[in-house]
Design an enzyme around this catalytic site. Structure first.
Site, PDB file in Angstrom:
ATOM      1  N   GLU A 107       0.830  -1.211   0.000  1.00 36.21           N
ATOM      2  CA  GLU A 107       0.000   0.000   0.000  1.00 36.21           C
ATOM      3  C   GLU A 107       0.858   1.252   0.000  1.00 36.21           C
ATOM      4  O   GLU A 107       1.890   1.325   0.656  1.00 36.21           O
ATOM      5  CB  GLU A 107      -0.928   0.021   1.217  1.00 36.21           C
ATOM      6  CG  GLU A 107      -1.940  -1.123   1.238  1.00 36.21           C
ATOM      7  CD  GLU A 107      -2.961  -1.067   0.101  1.00 36.21           C
ATOM      8  OE1 GLU A 107      -2.933  -0.118  -0.711  1.00 36.21           O
ATOM      9  OE2 GLU A 107      -3.785  -1.997   0.038  1.00 36.21           O
ATOM     10  N   GLY A 108       0.408   2.260  -0.729  1.00 36.18           N
ATOM     11  CA  GLY A 108       1.170   3.497  -0.880  1.00 36.18           C
ATOM     12  C   GLY A 108       0.910   4.514   0.226  1.00 36.18           C
ATOM     13  O   GLY A 108       0.090   4.310   1.124  1.00 36.18           O
TER      14      GLY A 108
ATOM     15  N   HIS B  13      -3.303  16.314 -11.578  1.00 34.38           N
ATOM     16  CA  HIS B  13      -2.611  15.113 -11.085  1.00 34.38           C
ATOM     17  C   HIS B  13      -2.861  13.984 -12.066  1.00 34.38           C
ATOM     18  O   HIS B  13      -3.989  13.513 -12.207  1.00 34.38           O
ATOM     19  CB  HIS B  13      -3.064  14.678  -9.686  1.00 34.38           C
ATOM     20  CG  HIS B  13      -2.404  13.382  -9.291  1.00 34.38           C
ATOM     21  ND1 HIS B  13      -3.110  12.304  -8.791  1.00 34.38           N
ATOM     22  CD2 HIS B  13      -1.106  12.982  -9.371  1.00 34.38           C
ATOM     23  CE1 HIS B  13      -2.262  11.306  -8.574  1.00 34.38           C
ATOM     24  NE2 HIS B  13      -1.045  11.686  -8.907  1.00 34.38           N
TER      25      HIS B  13
HETATM   26  N1  LIG Z   1       5.888  13.401  -6.775  1.00 33.74           N
HETATM   27  C1  LIG Z   1       4.799  12.713  -7.195  1.00 33.74           C
HETATM   28  N2  LIG Z   1       4.657  11.434  -6.810  1.00 33.74           N
HETATM   29  C2  LIG Z   1       3.547  10.783  -7.229  1.00 33.74           C
HETATM   30  C3  LIG Z   1       2.563  11.397  -8.045  1.00 33.74           C
HETATM   31  N3  LIG Z   1       1.595  10.489  -8.271  1.00 33.74           N
HETATM   32  C4  LIG Z   1       1.951   9.362  -7.625  1.00 33.74           C
HETATM   33  N4  LIG Z   1       3.132   9.528  -6.981  1.00 33.74           N
HETATM   34  C5  LIG Z   1       3.882   8.537  -6.186  1.00 33.74           C
HETATM   35  O1  LIG Z   1       3.204   7.301  -6.254  1.00 33.74           O
HETATM   36  C6  LIG Z   1       2.563   7.002  -5.022  1.00 33.74           C
HETATM   37  C7  LIG Z   1       1.144   6.532  -5.329  1.00 33.74           C
HETATM   38  O2  LIG Z   1       0.654   5.758  -4.311  1.00 33.74           O
HETATM   39  P1  LIG Z   1      -0.523   6.250  -3.346  1.00 33.74           P
HETATM   40  O3  LIG Z   1      -0.005   7.328  -2.492  1.00 33.74           O
HETATM   41  O4  LIG Z   1      -1.012   5.019  -2.696  1.00 33.74           O
HETATM   42  O5  LIG Z   1      -1.693   6.811  -4.270  1.00 33.74           O
HETATM   43  P2  LIG Z   1      -2.576   6.009  -5.359  1.00 33.74           P
HETATM   44  O6  LIG Z   1      -1.887   4.704  -5.634  1.00 33.74           O
HETATM   45  O7  LIG Z   1      -2.643   6.924  -6.525  1.00 33.74           O
HETATM   46  O8  LIG Z   1      -3.924   5.758  -4.743  1.00 33.74           O
HETATM   47  C8  LIG Z   1       2.577   8.281  -4.221  1.00 33.74           C
HETATM   48  O9  LIG Z   1       2.566   8.086  -2.832  1.00 33.74           O
HETATM   49  C9  LIG Z   1       3.853   8.934  -4.718  1.00 33.74           C
HETATM   50  O10 LIG Z   1       4.971   8.384  -4.075  1.00 33.74           O
HETATM   51  C10 LIG Z   1       2.769  12.751  -8.427  1.00 33.74           C
HETATM   52  O11 LIG Z   1       1.960  13.374  -9.120  1.00 33.74           O
HETATM   53  N5  LIG Z   1       3.891  13.366  -7.973  1.00 33.74           N
HETATM   54 MG   LIG Z   2      -1.723   3.238  -3.932  1.00 27.98          MG
END
Ligand SMILES: Nc1nc2c(ncn2[C@@H]2O[C@H](COP(=O)(O)OP(=O)(O)O)[C@@H](O)[C@H]2O)c(=O)[nH]1
Ligand SMILES: [Mg+2]
Ligand SMILES: *[C@@H]1O[C@H](CO)[C@@H](O)[C@H](O)[C@H]1NC(C)=O
Ligand SMILES: *[C@@H]1O[C@H](CO)[C@@H](O)[C@H](O)[C@H]1NC(C)=O
Length: 446
Positions: free
Chosen positions: A71-72, A309
């Site tokens: 999970e992110g 985004h």
């Molecule tokens: N700097 C940056 N990192 C991003 C962006 N989009 C995604 N990420 C990276 O990818 C991760 C995506 O995981 P999460 O936070 O779980 O969001 P989700 O997967 O889109 O629901 C983020 O936490 C960031 O580390 C962005 O627009 N900018």
């Molecule tokens: Mg995620």
């Protein structure tokens, strides 16, 4: 693996009426894979909870938690809200403190040669702001305060082996044999070793599994009455649901998750320098004290740019029909800019270099936050992502990506700042998507 990263996402985009059903359907269709910041001395600090003159010994108990590794960051922020809610329930009867799980080993943090484990929450969030909601401790403070790197009891949360029979929703908790292979192993001294956020010296005294189906606070009676361990780690904490999604308690905790000051400052400097955006001109006043921040919907104007985004990577690998092609995204961006008379566009994206250069060819005027290697070393990938979110949160108009928790957190930030919902709850549609349902507006309950 790709589907793992969205295991808990659908729950965030549904209305509360079918919230439980949606979550359970999701949980059972997916296979689940297997330097401490000094916080301010504050009335909420664990060490200060005793009233003056009381004996120093007190029965403080520590709630720790961890989340499914794939999970992110932004889903983890959501799990924090569930845990804070459980903590508030526990504190009605006993003196509990929430221990913040250090950040690290995150799949999306891919910058090379940068050390990104054991990162304290203070690197990303304002601890005093968190403290004004519930008492929290960084993990290293817990080690110092509780007498060493020992966790009395690990409870690995899991669903029920027999699954869930449709139509019969029931909230329940039962000690059960572990379903998945345990991510903990016994050592020679009889302790249990595990990931523990990269703190190799940490040991658990006991590890058991707990089947649970229900909202976070359903665990409170069990933690208070059935076990006596002073420190309890709930692993796979995302198994628990929100006590009340988007209710007052949810929003109190969400509002308390104020970004660390150095990240806000970096974002503000970028806005001023490249986007002609300042809080004064944009009517986005900010108070260091979140408890005093209460805006009216529509009061914020935002900087003269479109915030975008554009989530790529694992979101495009599965050929999801709700995510646009780059060409489709650019077309939409141009039409929004024209309609809203915006000349600037700020793009936050996790796209790979090759995609970014294709995007730039089609949209040469796009502005990005481009940190140097030294910036990333200092701020970490997590800090850079927060700066991207902060800049998107201050745009006059925002459009995000379907069911991305990264986009959802931007929605909330804009809601806190007081933007007109029409400028916030927008997402790209897939090129061939028929019913492109737009994100839900969740109003703040103060
Ligand atoms: N700097 C940056 N990192 C991003 C962006 N989009 C995604 N990420 C990276 O990818 C991760 C995506 O995981 P999460 O936070 O779980 O969001 P989700 O997967 O889109 O629901 C983020 O936490 C960031 O580390 C962005 O627009 N900018
Ligand atoms: Mg995620
Ligand atoms: C907790 O204790 C009560 C009373 O002894 C018992 O009925 C209940 O089953 C226990 N709960 C769990 C999850 O073991
Ligand atoms: C910045 O915005 C203000 C109004 O908000 C405007 O008066 C000014 O001309 C703008 N400056 C530039 C360089 O575009």
């Amino acid at each position: 693996m790709a589907q793992l990263w969205i295991t808990s996402v659908p729950v965030l985009c549904v209305h509360s009426s079918y919230f439980y059903v949606a979550l359970l359907a999701t949980a059972f269709t997916f296979e689940f894979g297997s330097g401490s910041e000094q916080s301010d001395q504050n009335a909420f600090r664990a060490g200060n909870l005793v009233s003056p003159g009381a004996a120093t010994a007190r029965d403080v108990r520590y709630l720790l938690y961890d989340v499914n590794p794939p999970e992110g960051f932004n889903l983890r922020r959501d799990v924090y809200i569930r845990m804070a809610s459980l903590l508030k329930t526990l504190r009605k009867q006993e003196d509990w403190v929430l221990v913040l799980p250090p950040w690290g080993r995150m799949y999306h943090w891919q910058s090379p040669d940068i050390h990104q484990v054991r990162i304290p929450w203070g690197a990303f969030f304002s601890l005093t702001s968190l403290q004004a909601n519930v008492p929290v401790l960084e993990y290293e403070e817990f080690i110092a305060e509780s007498g060493g790197p020992f966790i009395d009891q690990v409870l690995v949360l899991q669903n029920y082996a027999e699954g869930w029979t449709e139509g019969e929703w029931e909230e329940k908790v039962d000690e059960r044999p572990c379903i998945d292979r345990l991510m903990y192993t016994g050592d020679k001294q009889g302790y249990h070793r595990g990931w523990f956020w990269g703190y190799d010296e940490t040991r658990a005294l006991s590890v058991t599994c707990l089947s649970v189906q229900g909202h976070a606070s359903i665990l409170a009676p069990f933690l208070q009455k059935n076990i006596t361990a002073a420190s309890v780690l709930l692993d796979r904490a995302e198994t628990l649901l929100h006590d009340h999604y988007a209710g007052k308690d949810y929003w109190d905790t969400r509002r308390s998750m104020v970004f660390a000051k150095h990240l806000r400052v970096a974002g503000d400097q970028f806005r001023a320098k490249y986007l002609n955006s300042t809080d004064e001109q944009d009517h986005t006043p900010f108070s260091e004290d979140w408890t005093r921040m209460r805006t009216k919907l529509g009061s914020a104007k935002g900087g003269p740019y479109l915030g975008v985004h554009l989530r790529r990577k694992d979101f495009i690998w599965g050929h999801r029909e709700d995510v646009p092609s780059l060409k489709g995204a650019v077309k939409k961006i141009r039409s929004i800019m024209k309609k809203n008379k915006l000349e600037k566009v700020f793009v936050a994206t996790d796209a790979v270099e090759e995609e970014v250069s294709r995007l730039k060819k089609m949209l040469p005027e796009m502005i990005q936050y481009e940190p140097s290697w030294e910036d990333i070393e200092l701020l970490k990938d997590g800090g850079v992502a927060i700066i991207d979110q902060w800049i998107c949160a201050h745009a006059r108009y925002f459009i995000g990506t379907s069911v991305s928790t990264f986009s959802f957190r931007i929605h909330e930030e804009r809601e806190i700042l007081g933007f007109d919902p029409k400028t916030t709850y927008n997402r790209f549609c897939g090129d061939a998507e028929k019913e492109c349902e737009q994100p839900t507006h969740w109003k703040i309950v103060y």
